[in-house]
Design a protein around this motif. Structure first.
Motif, short mmCIF file in Angstrom:
data_model
loop_
_atom_site.label_atom_id
_atom_site.label_comp_id
_atom_site.label_asym_id
_atom_site.label_seq_id
_atom_site.Cartn_x
_atom_site.Cartn_y
_atom_site.Cartn_z
N UNK A 1 -3.46 -11.33 6.83
CA UNK A 1 -3.81 -10.62 5.61
C UNK A 1 -5.00 -11.35 4.96
N UNK A 2 -6.15 -10.68 4.93
CA UNK A 2 -7.38 -11.30 4.41
C UNK A 2 -7.82 -10.71 3.09
N UNK A 3 -7.09 -9.75 2.56
CA UNK A 3 -7.44 -9.12 1.30
C UNK A 3 -6.48 -8.00 0.99
N UNK A 4 -6.91 -7.04 0.17
CA UNK A 4 -6.08 -5.90 -0.19
C UNK A 4 -5.62 -5.20 1.09
N UNK A 5 -4.31 -5.14 1.34
CA UNK A 5 -3.83 -4.58 2.61
C UNK A 5 -4.14 -3.09 2.77
N UNK A 6 -4.45 -2.40 1.68
CA UNK A 6 -4.81 -0.98 1.79
C UNK A 6 -6.15 -0.81 2.48
N UNK A 7 -6.94 -1.86 2.50
CA UNK A 7 -8.28 -1.80 3.11
C UNK A 7 -8.31 -2.44 4.49
N UNK A 8 -7.17 -2.89 4.98
CA UNK A 8 -7.11 -3.56 6.28
C UNK A 8 -6.55 -2.61 7.34
N UNK A 9 -6.96 -2.86 8.58
CA UNK A 9 -6.46 -2.07 9.70
C UNK A 9 -5.22 -2.77 10.26
N UNK A 10 -4.08 -2.45 9.67
CA UNK A 10 -2.83 -3.10 10.04
C UNK A 10 -2.04 -2.23 11.02
N UNK B 1 0.73 2.95 3.71
CA UNK B 1 1.31 4.28 3.49
C UNK B 1 2.70 4.39 4.12
N UNK B 2 2.87 3.80 5.30
CA UNK B 2 4.19 3.84 5.95
C UNK B 2 5.21 2.99 5.18
N UNK B 3 4.78 1.86 4.66
CA UNK B 3 5.67 1.01 3.87
C UNK B 3 6.13 1.75 2.62
N UNK B 4 5.19 2.44 1.98
CA UNK B 4 5.52 3.21 0.78
C UNK B 4 6.50 4.33 1.11
#
Length: 394
Positions: free
Chosen positions: A157-166, A171-174
């Protein structure tokens, strides 16, 4: 290996469950408390299904009884445990409130949610190179305090996870925590969905495992060993011959500490571990004033009451002894150590008997996490009585 992931203000203990499991819920039964299998089944309708393992989270006496938590592992290869998704449902809000734990390097933002009367928050910690890859968590706090949380760790995790290619995006976690079936009181259909889940490894933890019950002679001695280790030095445990000196309601076990070819370096000694509702008359509530103990006696302040170390130095053929005592409001716990010749000086006697004072410093220079006899009592959780690290000889 077990891990602890801080998710949205809730610390969720994660790891594989031991061999303690209860009866499964009848798939055709009435609505009731959600099961671990049902939590996993609901979550896996939103998450990848190619899990390495699906199990109930590890529980301990500190786990809130109103919490149901599961661990889903991905990509385990024998050396790496795999990425971890932990999903928890709790009937009460997090103990540390709704605030972001910024002092631990946590970032958080509010997220919109269509769940009526609920609040949702995204939280994450960023990587510490070569130490921790960071983690992501989402919490949904419903009106009334019921909470659904999900934690995700493994990817960097290098920053806001919404902007990362995880591999598993936010969205799936939500979607998991917003699922209306993920409630502490579940419908019969949701419970049945859990019963149908395959590849389940973790069973259901016994909800009564940490119920407080009366301790036993052997139980209190086993607790002493469990808190200090060194199992291999004990030949066994018997009922303490000193128990009668503490009254009819006392309990006590004697540990036979013995060196052996495989375990050398520990002196032979008999260690009696006892507890009673009140101190015996010969000890009094101020042991350092008692004739049998006052010659060499030190009292310090403990969190639950006075802590007393009394010892009799060796003289001639008499090897001496030491009493280690915790005086509490509703009980007294005492350990007598007798074996090698007891030194005359306090420091040497305390070192020989492994006497731990409340203000003792740990190896890092901070305060000790616990004080002498914290883990010893007339009461214990039910699961503790099943633990037998030392052989019983009577």
């Amino acid at each position: 290996m077990s891990t602890k992931v801080a998710v949205a203000g809730v610390t969720v203990a994660v790891g594989l469950l031991s061999a303690c499991s209860g009866e499964a819920v009848d798939a055709g039964g009435e609505p009731g408390r959600i099961t671990h299998r049902a939590v996993a089944a609901v979550a896996l309708e939103h998450l990848p299904t190619d899990t390495s393992s699906r199990a109930a989270s590890y529980t301990s006496e500190s786990t809130p009884p109103e919490q149901v938590s599961v661990d889903l592992r991905y990509g385990a290869d024998g050396e790496y445990d795999g990425d971890l998704v932990s999903v928890a449902v709790s009937a009460r809000p997090p103990e540390d409130g709704r605030g972001c734990r910024s002092e631990l390097g946590q970032h958080c933002v509010d997220l919109p949610t269509d769940v009526k009367g609920a609040e949702m928050q995204l939280r994450w910690t960023e990587e510490e190179p070569e130490e921790d890859p960071g983690d992501v968590g989402v919490v949904l706090l419903r009106d009334g305090g019921e909470t659904a949380t999900i934690g995700y760790s493994g990817p960097t995790i290098t920053g806001d996870p919404r902007k990362l290619d995880l591999p598993i995006d936010v969205e799936k976690l939500v979607a998991v925590v917003e699922d209306p079936r993920l409630r502490y009181q579940a419908t019969s259909e949701t419970l049945a969905l859990g019963e149908e889940l395959d590849d389940w490894k973790g069973g259901e933890p016994d909800p009564d495992a940490y119920e407080l019950v009366h301790n036993t002679d052997h139980g209190i001695a086993q607790a002493y060993v469990g808190g200090r280790g060194g199992y291999g030095y004990y030949k066994g445990v018997i009922r303490s011959p000193l128990r009668e000196r503490f009254g009819p309601d006392a309990i006590g076990g004697r540990l036979l500490q013995r060196s052996s070819p495989g375990f050398t370096g520990m002196p032979d000694a008999d260690i009696d571990v006892l507890a009673a509702p009140s101190p015996p008359a010969w000890m009094t509530r101020e042991p350092c004033s008692a004739p049998a103990l006052r010659a060499h006696c030190v009292t310090t302040k403990g969190k639950r009451g006075p802590l007393v170390f009394a010892w009799k130095p060796a003289l001639g053929d008499d090897v001496g002894w030491a009493w280690m005592i915790s005086m509490r409001k509703d009980e007294v716990v005492a350990v007598r150590y007798r074996g090698p010749r007891m030194p005359a000086g306090y420091d040497d006697a305390a070192a020989l008997t492994e006497w731990y004072q409340g203000e003792q410093l740990d190896a890092q220079g901070g305060e000790a996490e616990s004080e002498f006899a914290d883990d010893l009592s007339l009461w214990c959780d039910r699961e503790h009585l099943d633990a037998r690290p030392v052989k019983q000889l009577d």
